[in-house]
Design a protein around this motif. Structure first.
Motif, PDB file in Angstrom:
ATOM      1  N   UNK A  38      49.696  36.049  36.629  1.00 57.59           N
ATOM      2  CA  UNK A  38      48.332  36.408  37.014  1.00 57.59           C
ATOM      3  C   UNK A  38      48.247  36.849  38.476  1.00 57.59           C
ATOM      4  N   UNK A  39      49.073  36.238  39.315  1.00 62.04           N
ATOM      5  CA  UNK A  39      49.086  36.680  40.717  1.00 62.04           C
ATOM      6  C   UNK A  39      49.518  38.151  40.774  1.00 62.04           C
ATOM      7  N   UNK A  40      50.538  38.483  39.985  1.00 60.17           N
ATOM      8  CA  UNK A  40      50.994  39.888  39.986  1.00 60.17           C
ATOM      9  C   UNK A  40      49.914  40.823  39.438  1.00 60.17           C
ATOM     10  N   UNK A  41      49.258  40.403  38.370  1.00 62.11           N
ATOM     11  CA  UNK A  41      48.202  41.262  37.795  1.00 62.11           C
ATOM     12  C   UNK A  41      47.089  41.470  38.818  1.00 62.11           C
ATOM     13  N   UNK A  42      46.686  40.370  39.443  1.00 63.99           N
ATOM     14  CA  UNK A  42      45.586  40.457  40.411  1.00 63.99           C
ATOM     15  C   UNK A  42      45.971  41.381  41.573  1.00 63.99           C
ATOM     16  N   UNK A  43      47.182  41.236  42.050  1.00 68.56           N
ATOM     17  CA  UNK A  43      47.626  42.095  43.161  1.00 68.56           C
ATOM     18  C   UNK A  43      47.659  43.545  42.725  1.00 68.56           C
ATOM     19  N   UNK A  44      48.163  43.771  41.505  1.00 68.36           N
ATOM     20  CA  UNK A  44      48.247  45.150  41.013  1.00 68.36           C
ATOM     21  C   UNK A  44      46.861  45.778  40.926  1.00 68.36           C
ATOM     22  N   UNK A  89      44.487  45.071  42.783  1.00 74.02           N
ATOM     23  CA  UNK A  89      43.894  45.118  44.118  1.00 74.02           C
ATOM     24  C   UNK A  89      42.876  44.019  44.388  1.00 74.02           C
ATOM     25  N   UNK A  90      42.950  42.924  43.625  1.00 71.69           N
ATOM     26  CA  UNK A  90      41.979  41.841  43.794  1.00 71.69           C
ATOM     27  C   UNK A  90      42.453  40.803  44.801  1.00 71.69           C
ATOM     28  N   UNK A  91      41.537  39.894  45.153  1.00 71.70           N
ATOM     29  CA  UNK A  91      41.879  38.794  46.055  1.00 71.70           C
ATOM     30  C   UNK A  91      42.459  37.644  45.233  1.00 71.70           C
ATOM     31  N   UNK A  92      43.637  37.195  45.609  1.00 69.34           N
ATOM     32  CA  UNK A  92      44.287  36.108  44.871  1.00 69.34           C
ATOM     33  C   UNK A  92      43.647  34.778  45.257  1.00 69.34           C
ATOM     34  N   UNK A  93      43.121  34.032  44.280  1.00 66.84           N
ATOM     35  CA  UNK A  93      42.530  32.728  44.614  1.00 66.84           C
ATOM     36  C   UNK A  93      43.610  31.738  44.996  1.00 66.84           C
ATOM     37  N   UNK A  94      43.207  30.581  45.525  1.00 71.00           N
ATOM     38  CA  UNK A  94      44.243  29.560  45.698  1.00 71.00           C
ATOM     39  C   UNK A  94      44.333  28.749  44.409  1.00 71.00           C
ATOM     40  N   UNK A  95      45.521  28.319  44.097  1.00 71.46           N
ATOM     41  CA  UNK A  95      45.772  27.628  42.834  1.00 71.46           C
ATOM     42  C   UNK A  95      46.141  26.173  43.075  1.00 71.46           C
ATOM     43  N   UNK A 106      42.876  47.211  31.715  1.00 75.72           N
ATOM     44  CA  UNK A 106      44.083  47.612  30.980  1.00 75.72           C
ATOM     45  C   UNK A 106      44.356  49.096  31.237  1.00 75.72           C
ATOM     46  N   UNK A 107      43.307  49.883  31.231  1.00 77.99           N
ATOM     47  CA  UNK A 107      43.441  51.324  31.480  1.00 77.99           C
ATOM     48  C   UNK A 107      44.051  51.546  32.865  1.00 77.99           C
ATOM     49  N   UNK A 108      43.560  50.782  33.817  1.00 72.42           N
ATOM     50  CA  UNK A 108      44.076  50.923  35.183  1.00 72.42           C
ATOM     51  C   UNK A 108      45.563  50.563  35.243  1.00 72.42           C
ATOM     52  N   UNK A 109      45.911  49.484  34.558  1.00 70.80           N
ATOM     53  CA  UNK A 109      47.321  49.062  34.564  1.00 70.80           C
ATOM     54  C   UNK A 109      48.202  50.111  33.885  1.00 70.80           C
ATOM     55  N   UNK A 110      47.674  50.726  32.825  1.00 70.74           N
ATOM     56  CA  UNK A 110      48.429  51.789  32.148  1.00 70.74           C
ATOM     57  C   UNK A 110      48.664  52.939  33.113  1.00 70.74           C
ATOM     58  N   UNK A 111      47.592  53.294  33.830  1.00 65.16           N
ATOM     59  CA  UNK A 111      47.691  54.394  34.790  1.00 65.16           C
ATOM     60  C   UNK A 111      48.739  54.107  35.859  1.00 65.16           C
ATOM     61  N   UNK A 112      48.882  52.841  36.200  1.00 66.39           N
ATOM     62  CA  UNK A 112      49.857  52.453  37.228  1.00 66.39           C
ATOM     63  C   UNK A 112      51.233  52.182  36.630  1.00 66.39           C
ATOM     64  N   UNK A 113      51.362  52.498  35.347  1.00 64.98           N
ATOM     65  CA  UNK A 113      52.633  52.278  34.616  1.00 64.98           C
ATOM     66  C   UNK A 113      53.068  50.812  34.650  1.00 64.98           C
ATOM     67  N   UNK A 114      52.086  49.908  34.618  1.00 66.69           N
ATOM     68  CA  UNK A 114      52.431  48.486  34.584  1.00 66.69           C
ATOM     69  C   UNK A 114      52.100  47.876  33.221  1.00 66.69           C
ATOM     70  N   UNK A 115      51.648  48.698  32.301  1.00 65.35           N
ATOM     71  CA  UNK A 115      51.354  48.206  30.954  1.00 65.35           C
ATOM     72  C   UNK A 115      52.040  49.146  29.981  1.00 65.35           C
ATOM     73  N   UNK A 128      36.774  39.371  39.420  1.00 71.01           N
ATOM     74  CA  UNK A 128      35.398  39.880  39.327  1.00 71.01           C
ATOM     75  C   UNK A 128      34.373  38.817  39.713  1.00 71.01           C
ATOM     76  N   UNK A 129      34.656  37.568  39.374  1.00 71.62           N
ATOM     77  CA  UNK A 129      33.696  36.502  39.673  1.00 71.62           C
ATOM     78  C   UNK A 129      33.902  35.919  41.073  1.00 71.62           C
ATOM     79  N   UNK A 130      34.867  36.440  41.773  1.00 69.61           N
ATOM     80  CA  UNK A 130      35.101  35.963  43.130  1.00 69.61           C
ATOM     81  C   UNK A 130      35.564  34.515  43.182  1.00 69.61           C
TER      82      UNK A 130
END
Ligand code: GLU
Length: 446
Positions: free
Chosen positions: A212-218, A220-226, A84-93, A193-195
């Motif tokens: 969630x795809x947007x959050x994960x991208x923001x 910097x995580x790897x988007x799983x397949x859904x 959440x802190x990271x998202x705040x820093x990126x002005x996305x929260x 985090x759990x890969x």
């Protein structure tokens, strides 16, 4: 490596709908030698209960769906706080202070104007001073994720090419006023985090996927397949959601449904492959293919589990039931014969016990008024006890000769008098299994 997770919230009991999700994730992981994680989504401290968390594990154990790792979101709050802190820093929260009543009013107004009831982001326009004032007046605000207004696209394992226009969705609240982190954020953080490589869940989560795809991208995580499987409906296509409470796995277990019958049904129902009864999880894996499942609602009839359970039991070898039979107190020397006699006549494992009681203690005879004399005459001709597998044919031949009765007229009244039922195992076996000479007097306290 494939990593999947089943992520129930321990706010209630698992039901057949959840089972589909659990099973699919389990099979995908096992099939590829990957990892299956049981993740308890318990960030809601009020609704999450330890007894539900225990029951979930008990149900999965019963089904043989073992997990490699158990995680609880309640023990991972720090990770969510950091994200959440990271998202705040990126002005996305951003913090928003509208009351539920204000939001409801705005929604109604938008709907009246024929516009989609999407949150208007007015909190973004607040000055620092206004925010301070609102915080003093109303306390902490909620924290909303600033969606990027794009079309979020993904290749869905069930739906195929899927997309959601993010501008049609309100910026989701990720943190409540009381500081509770909501599932939308926690799940995205955990999946990264759990890969997690594959997220399989119900189609009620499709909108969450875009967020969630947007959050994960923001982050910097790897988007799983859904993959979003369809929801179950009742046999007539009616919504099941209200009835799911009555389709709890624990209740199915108590009613005698066999795990492999249930899993065999669930691993194919709603797919293009026929339901085939399987006797092991390994067999179930074979041929399991998430892409074979249809996106349209899947009809489920709990009644289908009865014949399937009976068929499953019928197919079990003696070795597979020997321990159950032993536990009933069936003497070892007749255990095999007992199983051969009853296997075609049991709907549940419990019914094996009912047959055993009948053989051990004798049945409550059924004698129709019209057959009373006939049955009495026949019983007088019964040979010495104990009986063997030849007793029935020798006895009925003698009775037939004496009374002139033949066929069903001869056999049925005798079956009913001896076994107290119209249907059951071969009478030759029944006679051989009887532990006491049959009598015509009624048993019990009467
Ligand atoms: N706790 C969520 C649920 O039970 C998990 C959904 C998901 O798999 O992401 O619906």
């Amino acid at each position: 490596m494939t990593v999947t997770r089943f992520a129930p919230s321990p706010t209630g009991h698992l039901h057949v709908g959840n089972l589909r999700t659990a099973l699919f994730n389990f099979l995908i992981a096992r099939k590829s030698g990957g990892t299956f994680i049981l993740r308890l989504d318990d960030t809601d401290p009020v609704r999450s209960r330890p007894e539900f968390a225990d029951a979930i594990q008990r149900d999965l154990d019963w089904l043989g769906l073992g997990w490699d790792r158990l995680e609880r979101q309640s023990e991972r709050l720090e990770l969510y706080g950091n994200a959440a802190e990271e998202l705040r820093g990126l002005k996305r929260l951003y913090e928003a202070f509208e009351t539920p009543t204000e939001l409801a009013l705005r929604r109604r107004k938008l709907l009246k104007m024929g516009r989609p009831p999407v949150y208007d982001r007015s909190a973004l326009d607040l000055s620092e001073d206004e925010r301070d004032r609102l915080r003093t007046e109303r306390g902490q605000g909620v924290w909303r994720f600033l969606l990027e207004h794009e079309r979020v696209e993904w290749e869905d394992g069930v739906l195929g090419q899927a997309s959601i226009d993010a501008s049609s969705v309100s910026d989701p609240v990720l943190i409540r006023q009381d500081g509770q982190v909501l599932y939308t954020l926690a799940s995205a953080v955990d999946d990264v985090e759990m890969g997690i490589t594959h997220v399989v869940r119900g189609s009620d989560h499709v909108t969450n996927t875009a967020t969630q795809i947007q959050i994960i991208r923001t982050l910097g995580g790897a988007v799983p397949s859904f993959a979003h499987h369809s929801l179950l409906t009742g046999p007539q296509g009616e919504q099941l959601s209200k009835r799911l409470g009555t389709l709890a796995l624990g209740d199915l277990r108590d009613s005698g449904v066999e795990p492999m019958a249930l899993l065999s049904l669930m691993a194919r129902l709603g797919s293009s492959d026929p339901v085939e009864l399987r006797y092991s999880i390994e067999d179930l894996m074979e041929g399991f293919d998430i892409t074979a499942f249809s996106a349209s609602p899947t009809r489920f009839d709990v009644e289908d589990l009865r014949p399937l359970t009976a068929r499953y039991l019928r197919g079990l070898s003696f070795d597979a039931v020997a321990a159950d039979i032993d536990a009933l107190g069936v003497p070892r020397r007749i255990a095999r014969r007992f199983w051969e006699a009853v296997r075609e006549n049991v709907g549940t494992r419990r019914e094996m016990g009912e047959w055993w009681i009948l053989f051990r203690d004798g049945a409550e005879p059924i004698v129709d008024a019209a057959d009373r004399d006939f049955v009495a005459e026949a019983f007088a001709l019964l040979p010495e006890f104990p009986f063997d597998t030849g007793t029935w044919s020798a006895w009925t031949a003698a009775v037939g000769e004496r009374t002139g009765r033949k066929g069903r007229n001869l056999f049925m009244p005798l079956r009913k008098a001896i076994s107290g039922r119209e249907r059951g195992p071969e009478m030759a076996d029944v006679m051989a299994l009887l532990q006491k000479p049959p009598g015509l007097e009624r048993r019990g306290s009467g």
